[in-house]
Design an enzyme around this catalytic site. Structure first.
Site, PDB file in Angstrom:
ATOM      1  N   LYS A 133       8.568  -8.192   0.081  1.00 38.80           N
ATOM      2  CA  LYS A 133       7.370  -7.768   0.796  1.00 38.80           C
ATOM      3  C   LYS A 133       7.158  -8.693   1.986  1.00 38.80           C
ATOM      4  O   LYS A 133       7.698  -9.797   2.028  1.00 38.80           O
ATOM      5  CB  LYS A 133       6.129  -7.878  -0.101  1.00 38.80           C
ATOM      6  CG  LYS A 133       6.104  -6.922  -1.287  1.00 38.80           C
ATOM      7  CD  LYS A 133       4.860  -7.150  -2.135  1.00 38.80           C
ATOM      8  CE  LYS A 133       4.804  -6.173  -3.294  1.00 38.80           C
ATOM      9  NZ  LYS A 133       4.598  -4.783  -2.853  1.00 38.80           N
ATOM     10  N   ARG A 134       6.351  -8.218   2.923  1.00 35.57           N
ATOM     11  CA  ARG A 134       5.844  -9.120   3.950  1.00 35.57           C
ATOM     12  C   ARG A 134       5.194 -10.313   3.262  1.00 35.57           C
ATOM     13  O   ARG A 134       4.489 -10.177   2.257  1.00 35.57           O
ATOM     14  CB  ARG A 134       4.815  -8.349   4.785  1.00 35.57           C
ATOM     15  CG  ARG A 134       4.120  -9.109   5.872  1.00 35.57           C
ATOM     16  CD  ARG A 134       3.354  -8.135   6.761  1.00 35.57           C
ATOM     17  NE  ARG A 134       2.466  -7.269   6.010  1.00 35.57           N
ATOM     18  CZ  ARG A 134       1.178  -7.539   5.759  1.00 35.57           C
ATOM     19  NH1 ARG A 134       0.638  -8.675   6.184  1.00 35.57           N
ATOM     20  NH2 ARG A 134       0.425  -6.681   5.107  1.00 35.57           N
TER      21      ARG A 134
ATOM     22  N   LYS B 142       9.380   2.892  -5.076  1.00 31.83           N
ATOM     23  CA  LYS B 142      10.841   2.916  -4.929  1.00 31.83           C
ATOM     24  C   LYS B 142      11.513   2.216  -6.108  1.00 31.83           C
ATOM     25  O   LYS B 142      12.507   2.701  -6.656  1.00 31.83           O
ATOM     26  CB  LYS B 142      11.238   2.260  -3.611  1.00 31.83           C
ATOM     27  CG  LYS B 142      10.742   2.988  -2.374  1.00 31.83           C
ATOM     28  CD  LYS B 142      10.779   2.089  -1.144  1.00 31.83           C
ATOM     29  CE  LYS B 142       9.950   2.678  -0.024  1.00 31.83           C
ATOM     30  NZ  LYS B 142       9.638   1.722   1.049  1.00 31.83           N
TER      31      LYS B 142
ATOM     32  N   HIS C 103      -5.437   1.357   5.946  1.00 34.37           N
ATOM     33  CA  HIS C 103      -4.404   0.748   5.106  1.00 34.37           C
ATOM     34  C   HIS C 103      -4.815  -0.599   4.521  1.00 34.37           C
ATOM     35  O   HIS C 103      -3.990  -1.241   3.865  1.00 34.37           O
ATOM     36  CB  HIS C 103      -3.123   0.537   5.910  1.00 34.37           C
ATOM     37  CG  HIS C 103      -2.336   1.787   6.140  1.00 34.37           C
ATOM     38  ND1 HIS C 103      -1.490   2.322   5.194  1.00 34.37           N
ATOM     39  CD2 HIS C 103      -2.265   2.612   7.209  1.00 34.37           C
ATOM     40  CE1 HIS C 103      -0.921   3.412   5.676  1.00 34.37           C
ATOM     41  NE2 HIS C 103      -1.386   3.618   6.893  1.00 34.37           N
TER      42      HIS C 103
ATOM     43  N   LYS D 246      -0.409 -11.029  -1.257  1.00 30.97           N
ATOM     44  CA  LYS D 246       0.712 -10.468  -2.024  1.00 30.97           C
ATOM     45  C   LYS D 246       1.225 -11.455  -3.069  1.00 30.97           C
ATOM     46  O   LYS D 246       2.006 -11.097  -3.945  1.00 30.97           O
ATOM     47  CB  LYS D 246       1.825 -10.033  -1.070  1.00 30.97           C
ATOM     48  CG  LYS D 246       1.396  -8.859  -0.180  1.00 30.97           C
ATOM     49  CD  LYS D 246       2.495  -8.447   0.784  1.00 30.97           C
ATOM     50  CE  LYS D 246       2.042  -7.340   1.727  1.00 30.97           C
ATOM     51  NZ  LYS D 246       1.873  -6.028   1.064  1.00 30.97           N
TER      52      LYS D 246
ATOM     53  N   THR E  83       4.357   1.018  -1.348  1.00 25.76           N
ATOM     54  CA  THR E  83       5.376   2.045  -1.575  1.00 25.76           C
ATOM     55  C   THR E  83       6.627   1.430  -2.188  1.00 25.76           C
ATOM     56  O   THR E  83       7.410   2.123  -2.813  1.00 25.76           O
ATOM     57  CB  THR E  83       5.754   2.782  -0.277  1.00 25.76           C
ATOM     58  OG1 THR E  83       6.170   1.841   0.709  1.00 25.76           O
ATOM     59  CG2 THR E  83       4.584   3.592   0.251  1.00 25.76           C
TER      60      THR E  83
END
Length: 815
Positions: free
Chosen positions: A552-553, A664, A362, A558, A660
């Protein structure tokens, strides 16, 4: 539900009972309340138990059918299962939602409140866990004989509270009121060993003599697929001490000593991801991984022997999927069980393991490819370390036979022979697995080029791709009922089990009447979200504004940091021209930072500081709002995602494996601003680049800058907009005059910037201003949003699971 077999005739009275009567029976006999005294939580438990009754019928039938057909079993091992609330999901999949709603309306009970009285299961933190939950839904929907294995965390990761803008961690006591969905299995208990030494007995057999032992207790949750035709199991392990409390010490008054072992044992299943910045934290985390992996392997082998007599062909009948490196200890643990318990030779045990185990990668972040200090491994798992050395020896001989040079082989081994301080779990999982898969096309290719370059040369057919997907039941049908109704009204309901049916919506993208209906749904969802934000944060927002969301985390790659810096730039621009024609925008952030990740916590603090300045500036008004929503979880996502106009997928190119959340959002009609990273690449291809807002460097450009250690200062000198932001962080504009608060962020941006915020910033700013213009064209935006929904059908987790079954597990499907 399908008809129940005659073998359940003795329970026929319960099966033929109406659903409403089942709810009332459980209210009285399971909860112990009557209608006049029942509170919302009581009704939630009662209806959950009534649904669980119905689910058990299919669960028993499914299990019998799997045994009868000798269907290949798939076991999914994951540290996280971010399943959220199960009540609405189960009602939907079993076709009981309308009946439940009518029952509660007749009783004068608010159905929405009943659904939301259930607590989110605190079993995950981010995309890894939510993917596992989607996969459990899809395995049941397509008919994989699947079983999930994880840990029954008492507290999950943590409840995120804010204190003066700083993240504070508190226990997530999700089990304090019980869990109506689980079945405790007291007969299913396995011993898990640690420590001690490895000796050779009088017969020359290797024997591990551990000094510490825990027990794993099983708790089962039934997971029903669409229409309840197939019900799989999520088995979670809870830890306890193997010996009862020392009663003598207790009676002598030494209460702490008497309970010490019990307390230590139970810590293993207390918290998801204990901080690993201390030696004790690292030890606990390693024990967690061994604990659930060993229990799961022992359990599946026990089940295997109900159908088969020999483990020789385990891989023909069983596929084990390791979700990331957390369960990578399965490689030496399975070999240990085969050798020490069933007397297989090492070579035979390694062969069986390689036919049975599969590994999903991942991340390409080296620090996320777990590695453990060799000394810790030797102390906690001496037998496993011995087996890892044997794996390395066998691998060395295999690589030499292929003509590889010694220094290349050393770089691939689990323990580098010249740098023996670490046990590298990514290498272990790769060497011990039959197949290794990435989770997007770009990620799978980058695996071959970067972290597993040499291993891919060694095993050129081992890496395969399975692009992630999401379940349309949870992420459209349930979380966005108005959109679901509109879709069904226009194309029928087959899309729920075959998401690619959404393609039929594409011709309606330019239809003005459909555009209005579609955007009316979006506005209703935005109003719901606005009410939710007001309730949770006290901030009032205008639903007509663009809702720009990043959930998000919190992590540097990110790039929540780039997002909030752009918000500062926008704030400055509005201040310079307050009467300008600005597109009103609400920037919403949510996510948790790891407790020991200081810079991520500092980014949250910056977001909340900017929020306080911007939202209280009367000159700004509704032109710009900034909101940080605390304690992000699945239930929050179910409100945030349908209400989004713009989805922030802005990770540094080459670092996001898939994502993901991006899927969504797009399914629910949000347009994406993002880099060519992870699944964004494939999403843009499916949706059309003209309906996607791509900016910034590509993965190879990022790698080139990182390789030559390009200085951010070379770019900052030509960016006056960015210079102004840095000056404001330095002079305390957003920190009440505190000039030291953001020195670590400033130092990072000026001198390091590994995740390339500076070189991508202007492209990000320019794309955001382009988006402002597109949003102003309501018909064009509606067309693009509709096409995002229509073109996302390929990104169903049903499609992903069918790919796993065909290309990795070689498993039959029931449907």
């Amino acid at each position: 539900m399908k008809a129940v077999s005659h073998t359940l005739a003795d329970t026929q009275d319960l099966i033929t009972e109406s659903f409403g009567d089942s709810i009332l029976r459980h209210l009285i006999y399971s909860v112990g309340k009557d209608i006049s005294h029942a509170v919302t939580r009581d009704w939630c438990v009662a209806v959950s138990l009534a649904v669980r009754d119905r689910m058990v019928e299919g669960w028993i039938d499914t299990t019998r059918e799997i045994y009868k057909r000798k269907q290949k079993r798939v076991y999914y091992l994951s540290m996280e299962f971010m399943i959220g609330r199960l009540l609405e999901d189960s009602l939907t999949n079993l076709g009981l939602a309308d009946e439940a709603r009518a029952f509660f309306e007749a009783k004068g009970v608010n159905f929405h409140d009943v659904l939301h009285a259930e607590q989110d299961a605190a079993l995950g933190n981010g995309g890894l866990g939510r993917l596992a939950a989607c996969f459990m839904d899809s395995m049941a929907t397509v008919g994989v004989a699947g079983m999930g294995y994880g840990i029954r965390y008492q507290h999950g990761i943590f409840r995120q509270n804010m204190e003066d803008g700083w993240q504070m961690e508190e226990p997530e006591d999700w089990l304090v009121e019980g869990n109506a969905w689980e079945f405790r299995r007291p007969e299913v208990v396995y011993d898990i060993d640690f420590g001690g030494s490895v000796v050779t007995d009088e017969n020359g057999k290797t024997v591990w003599k551990p000094t510490e032992q825990l027990q794993a207790l099983a708790f089962d949750l039934p997971i029903a697929g669409w229409e309840g035709k197939h019900v799989n199991t999520l088995r979670l392990w809870s830890a306890r001490q193997s010996e009862s409390m020392n009663l003598k010490k207790f009676n002598d008054g030494d209460f702490i000593a008497a309970a010490r072992q019990q307390i230590l044992a139970e810590t293993v299943s207390k918290v998801l991801y204990p901080g690993d910045h201390t030696e004790q934290g690292r030890e606990l985390r390693l024990k967690q991984e061994v604990f659930f992996t060993s229990a799961s392997l022992q359990d599946l082998i026990r089940r295997f022997f109900t159908n088969y007599e020999s483990l020789d062909n385990l891989g023909d009948h069983v596929a084990v999927q390791l979700n990331d490196t957390h369960p990578a200890i399965a490689v030496p643990e399975l070999i240990r069980i085969l050798m020490d318990k069933y007397d297989y030779s090492f070579d035979a045990a390694l062969k069986i393991a390689r036919e049975t185990l599969h590994y999903t990668n991942h991340t390409l972040l080296p620090e996320a490819l777990e590695k453990w200090p060799k000394g810790l491994f030797e102390r906690i798992l001496p037998r496993h370390l011995q087996i890892i050395n044997m794996i390395d020896g066998a691998f060395y001989q295999e690589a030499m036979a292929k003509g590889l040079e010694h220094h290349i082989i050393a770089g691939m081994q689990v323990i580098h022979p010249h740098q023996q301080d670490w046990v590298r779990m990514g290498n272990l999982a790769f060497i011990g697995a039959r197949k290794v898969n990435g989770v997007s096309a770009l990620h799978s290719e980058l695996m071959k080029e970067t972290v597993f370059h040499d291993l891919n040369i060694m095993y050129p057919d081992k890496i395969v791709n399975q692009t992630n997907g999401v379940t349309p039941r949870r992420w459209v049908l349930e979380c966005n009922p108005h959109l679901s109704d509109l879709i069904t009204e226009n194309i029928g309901n087959e899309w729920i089990a075959d998401l690619e049916q959404l393609e039929k919506l594409a011709p309606l993208a330019t239809d003005k009447a459909f555009q209005k209906k579609y955007m009316d749904v979006k506005l209703a969802n935005k109003k719901r979200l606005a009410d939710y934000l007001l309730e949770r944060t006290g901030v009032s927002v205008n639903p007509a504004a663009m809702f720009d969301i990043q959930i998000k985390r919190i992590h540097e790659y990110k790039r929540q940091l780039m997002n909030i810096l752009e918000a500062i730039a926008l704030y400055n621009a509005i201040k310079d021209n307050p009467k300008g024609d600005w597109q009103p925008r609400v920037k919403i952030f949510a996510g948790k930072a790891a407790p020991s990740y200081f810079l991520a916590k500092l980014i949250i603090k910056l977001i909340t500081d900017v929020q306080n300045v911007v939202n209280n500036d009367p000159e700004i008004g509704d032109k710009l709002k900034v909101i940080f929503l605390p304690n992000y979880n699945v239930s929050a996502a179910e409100i945030l995602i349908p209400g989004a106009d713009l989805s922030e997928q802005i990770s540094t190119a080459g670092f996001e494996a898939s994502g993901t959340g991006n899927m969504k959002f797009a399914l629910n009609g949000a347009l994406t601003i993002g880099t060519l990273d992870g699944a964004n690449v494939e999403m843009a291809e499916h949706v059309g680049h003209e309906n996607f807002f791509i900016f910034g460097m590509e993965a190879h450009e990022v790698a080139e800058r990182q390789h030559r250690r390009a200085r951010p200062s070379e770019i900052i000198k030509d960016l006056p907009r960015f210079q102004q932001i840095l000056a404001q962080l330095e002079d305390g504009t957003f920190s009440d005059g505190d000039t030291d608060r953001y020195k670590d962020i400033l130092d990072n941006l000026k001198h390091h910037d590994y995740f390339q915020v500076v070189p991508d910033f202007e492209a990000y700013w320019d794309m955001q201003r382009h988006i402002d213009g597109v949003f102003a064209d309501k018909s064009k935006w509606a067309e693009m949003a509709i096409l995002n929904t229509a073109k996302m059908g390929w990104f169903s987790s049903d499609r992903t699971i069918r790919g796993y079954a065909k290309d990795i597990w070689d498993a039959d499907l029931a449907f």
